[in-house]
Write a protein that holds these residues in place. Structure first.
Motif, PDB file in Angstrom:
ATOM      1  N   THR A  45      -2.058   7.955   7.927  1.00 30.83           N
ATOM      2  CA  THR A  45      -2.433   6.564   8.176  1.00 30.83           C
ATOM      3  C   THR A  45      -3.216   6.005   7.001  1.00 30.83           C
ATOM      4  O   THR A  45      -2.899   4.923   6.489  1.00 30.83           O
ATOM      5  N   ALA A  46      -4.234   6.732   6.555  1.00 31.46           N
ATOM      6  CA  ALA A  46      -5.068   6.241   5.458  1.00 31.46           C
ATOM      7  C   ALA A  46      -4.258   6.117   4.173  1.00 31.46           C
ATOM      8  O   ALA A  46      -4.331   5.095   3.476  1.00 31.46           O
ATOM      9  N   ALA A  47      -3.475   7.134   3.854  1.00 31.85           N
ATOM     10  CA  ALA A  47      -2.701   7.114   2.606  1.00 31.85           C
ATOM     11  C   ALA A  47      -1.692   5.973   2.600  1.00 31.85           C
ATOM     12  O   ALA A  47      -1.535   5.280   1.584  1.00 31.85           O
ATOM     13  N   TRP A  48      -1.016   5.764   3.707  1.00 32.28           N
ATOM     14  CA  TRP A  48       0.017   4.731   3.752  1.00 32.28           C
ATOM     15  C   TRP A  48      -0.587   3.337   3.807  1.00 32.28           C
ATOM     16  O   TRP A  48      -0.064   2.415   3.195  1.00 32.28           O
ATOM     17  N   ILE A  49      -1.675   3.159   4.524  1.00 30.73           N
ATOM     18  CA  ILE A  49      -2.279   1.828   4.614  1.00 30.73           C
ATOM     19  C   ILE A  49      -2.838   1.404   3.265  1.00 30.73           C
ATOM     20  O   ILE A  49      -2.763   0.235   2.897  1.00 30.73           O
ATOM     21  N   LEU A  50      -3.393   2.355   2.508  1.00 35.12           N
ATOM     22  CA  LEU A  50      -3.923   1.999   1.193  1.00 35.12           C
ATOM     23  C   LEU A  50      -2.817   1.720   0.173  1.00 35.12           C
ATOM     24  O   LEU A  50      -3.084   1.149  -0.880  1.00 35.12           O
ATOM     25  N   ARG A  51      -1.594   2.112   0.465  1.00 34.68           N
ATOM     26  CA  ARG A  51      -0.480   1.851  -0.437  1.00 34.68           C
ATOM     27  C   ARG A  51       0.395   0.700   0.064  1.00 34.68           C
ATOM     28  O   ARG A  51       0.686  -0.230  -0.662  1.00 34.68           O
ATOM     29  N   ARG A  52       0.832   0.806   1.291  1.00 36.52           N
ATOM     30  CA  ARG A  52       1.732  -0.194   1.865  1.00 36.52           C
ATOM     31  C   ARG A  52       1.317  -0.479   3.307  1.00 36.52           C
ATOM     32  O   ARG A  52       1.860   0.100   4.237  1.00 36.52           O
ATOM     33  N   PRO A  53       0.359  -1.374   3.508  1.00 38.43           N
ATOM     34  CA  PRO A  53      -0.091  -1.656   4.877  1.00 38.43           C
ATOM     35  C   PRO A  53       1.007  -2.150   5.804  1.00 38.43           C
ATOM     36  O   PRO A  53       0.928  -1.969   7.016  1.00 38.43           O
ATOM     37  N   ASP A  54       2.068  -2.729   5.248  1.00 37.55           N
ATOM     38  CA  ASP A  54       3.155  -3.230   6.090  1.00 37.55           C
ATOM     39  C   ASP A  54       3.987  -2.102   6.690  1.00 37.55           C
ATOM     40  O   ASP A  54       4.701  -2.312   7.664  1.00 37.55           O
ATOM     41  N   VAL A  83      -9.788   5.425  15.034  1.00 37.81           N
ATOM     42  CA  VAL A  83      -8.849   5.442  13.908  1.00 37.81           C
ATOM     43  C   VAL A  83      -8.314   4.038  13.636  1.00 37.81           C
ATOM     44  O   VAL A  83      -8.126   3.652  12.474  1.00 37.81           O
ATOM     45  N   LEU A  84      -8.101   3.248  14.679  1.00 37.50           N
ATOM     46  CA  LEU A  84      -7.662   1.866  14.470  1.00 37.50           C
ATOM     47  C   LEU A  84      -8.722   1.064  13.726  1.00 37.50           C
ATOM     48  O   LEU A  84      -8.394   0.277  12.828  1.00 37.50           O
ATOM     49  N   LEU A  85      -9.987   1.260  14.081  1.00 36.85           N
ATOM     50  CA  LEU A  85     -11.065   0.552  13.378  1.00 36.85           C
ATOM     51  C   LEU A  85     -11.136   0.980  11.914  1.00 36.85           C
ATOM     52  O   LEU A  85     -11.291   0.148  11.011  1.00 36.85           O
ATOM     53  N   VAL A  86     -11.002   2.282  11.661  1.00 35.16           N
ATOM     54  CA  VAL A  86     -11.002   2.779  10.281  1.00 35.16           C
ATOM     55  C   VAL A  86      -9.794   2.220   9.531  1.00 35.16           C
ATOM     56  O   VAL A  86      -9.913   1.790   8.376  1.00 35.16           O
ATOM     57  N   SER A  87      -8.638   2.202  10.187  1.00 35.78           N
ATOM     58  CA  SER A  87      -7.436   1.703   9.513  1.00 35.78           C
ATOM     59  C   SER A  87      -7.570   0.221   9.170  1.00 35.78           C
ATOM     60  O   SER A  87      -7.128  -0.209   8.099  1.00 35.78           O
ATOM     61  N   GLU A  88      -8.182  -0.548  10.046  1.00 36.87           N
ATOM     62  CA  GLU A  88      -8.379  -1.970   9.747  1.00 36.87           C
ATOM     63  C   GLU A  88      -9.391  -2.152   8.620  1.00 36.87           C
ATOM     64  O   GLU A  88      -9.246  -3.053   7.786  1.00 36.87           O
ATOM     65  N   TYR A  89     -10.414  -1.303   8.578  1.00 40.13           N
ATOM     66  CA  TYR A  89     -11.357  -1.331   7.459  1.00 40.13           C
ATOM     67  C   TYR A  89     -10.610  -1.053   6.150  1.00 40.13           C
ATOM     68  O   TYR A  89     -10.777  -1.769   5.162  1.00 40.13           O
ATOM     69  N   LEU A  90      -9.770  -0.013   6.155  1.00 42.37           N
ATOM     70  CA  LEU A  90      -9.011   0.333   4.946  1.00 42.37           C
ATOM     71  C   LEU A  90      -8.013  -0.763   4.594  1.00 42.37           C
ATOM     72  O   LEU A  90      -7.807  -1.065   3.420  1.00 42.37           O
ATOM     73  N   ALA A 107     -12.725   9.916  -2.058  1.00 43.40           N
ATOM     74  CA  ALA A 107     -14.126   9.804  -1.639  1.00 43.40           C
ATOM     75  C   ALA A 107     -14.288   8.761  -0.531  1.00 43.40           C
ATOM     76  O   ALA A 107     -15.004   8.995   0.455  1.00 43.40           O
ATOM     77  N   MET A 108     -13.618   7.613  -0.666  1.00 47.30           N
ATOM     78  CA  MET A 108     -13.730   6.566   0.355  1.00 47.30           C
ATOM     79  C   MET A 108     -13.145   7.044   1.688  1.00 47.30           C
ATOM     80  O   MET A 108     -13.752   6.855   2.741  1.00 47.30           O
ATOM     81  N   VAL A 109     -11.981   7.672   1.651  1.00 42.86           N
ATOM     82  CA  VAL A 109     -11.364   8.154   2.886  1.00 42.86           C
ATOM     83  C   VAL A 109     -12.186   9.298   3.476  1.00 42.86           C
ATOM     84  O   VAL A 109     -12.320   9.393   4.698  1.00 42.86           O
ATOM     85  N   SER A 110     -12.772  10.134   2.636  1.00 42.59           N
ATOM     86  CA  SER A 110     -13.639  11.214   3.130  1.00 42.59           C
ATOM     87  C   SER A 110     -14.828  10.650   3.900  1.00 42.59           C
ATOM     88  O   SER A 110     -15.185  11.155   4.966  1.00 42.59           O
ATOM     89  N   ALA A 111     -15.420   9.592   3.362  1.00 42.93           N
ATOM     90  CA  ALA A 111     -16.525   8.941   4.066  1.00 42.93           C
ATOM     91  C   ALA A 111     -16.046   8.360   5.400  1.00 42.93           C
ATOM     92  O   ALA A 111     -16.769   8.433   6.413  1.00 42.93           O
ATOM     93  N   CYS A 112     -14.842   7.828   5.416  1.00 45.10           N
ATOM     94  CA  CYS A 112     -14.279   7.292   6.665  1.00 45.10           C
ATOM     95  C   CYS A 112     -14.040   8.402   7.685  1.00 45.10           C
ATOM     96  O   CYS A 112     -14.280   8.206   8.883  1.00 45.10           O
ATOM     97  N   VAL A 113     -13.575   9.562   7.220  1.00 45.57           N
ATOM     98  CA  VAL A 113     -13.349  10.699   8.126  1.00 45.57           C
ATOM     99  C   VAL A 113     -14.667  11.129   8.750  1.00 45.57           C
ATOM    100  O   VAL A 113     -14.765  11.317   9.974  1.00 45.57           O
ATOM    101  N   VAL A 114     -15.692  11.272   7.928  1.00 46.27           N
ATOM    102  CA  VAL A 114     -17.005  11.690   8.437  1.00 46.27           C
ATOM    103  C   VAL A 114     -17.539  10.651   9.418  1.00 46.27           C
ATOM    104  O   VAL A 114     -18.040  11.002  10.504  1.00 46.27           O
TER     105      VAL A 114
END
Length: 175
Positions: A45-54, A83-90, A107-114
């Protein structure tokens, strides 16, 4: 890139999530006291949203996460909401003009995981629900963080890439 391609990647996301859930449900787990595995749906989710949110719209992610909560016997909707809240943040962090470097993204996604794991733990405590040991959740978060860079590389290998400057995504957003 046409709409057919977007729907293909959405189907790939659902398929990869289903494969992860299939293996997560197999009785080959480490058992009590074993090392927890990563949350690969979170990584994808994080990898794809940061590349292609669509490729990962809100409604599709909600469906996948609710099915995962149900099948993995987690409190229904709690991890999905986090996870939805994190995904919307990303999703809001995606700035097509400024691309994050590989390690700053990790680093940013790691902080989101924590933050997500801590939010889950605190929510369960506030709801007076049974909480898994914090050390186990910490190891789960660490495993997710460790697998995130591999998820980025895998995503690039299957063609999930950032848009080039001036390119439009399927939603008509300019890169």
């Amino acid at each position: 890139m046409g709409m057919r391609s977007v729907w293909t990647y959405r189907a790939v996301f659902v398929g990869l999530s289903a494969v992860y859930l299939f293996f997560a449900l197999l009785p080959f787990g480490a058992g009590e006291g074993g090392l927890p595995g990563p949350d690969l749906i979170f990584c994808l989710t994080a990898a794809w949203i940061l590349r292609r949110p669509d490729y990962v719209p809100f409604w599709l992610l909600l469906l996948v996460l609710l099915v995962a909560d149900f099948l993995l016997m987690r409190p229904l909707g709690l991890w999905a909401l986090i996870v939805l809240l994190v995904s919307e943040y990303l999703r809001r962090r995606v700035d097509h003009g400024e691309v994050l470097t590989f390690w700053s993204e990790v680093a940013m996604v790691s902080a989101c995981v924590v933050a997500a794991v801590l939010a889950d733990h605190v929510a369960l405590m506030l709801l007076l629900a049974e909480t898994p040991p914090l050390a186990g959740q910490g190891l789960h978060a660490l495993a997710t963080i460790v697998f995130y860079p591999a998820t980025i590389v895998f995503s690039r290998m299957i063609g999930v890439r950032r848009l080039a400057p001036g390119e439009l995504d399927s939603l008509g957003t300019r890169a």
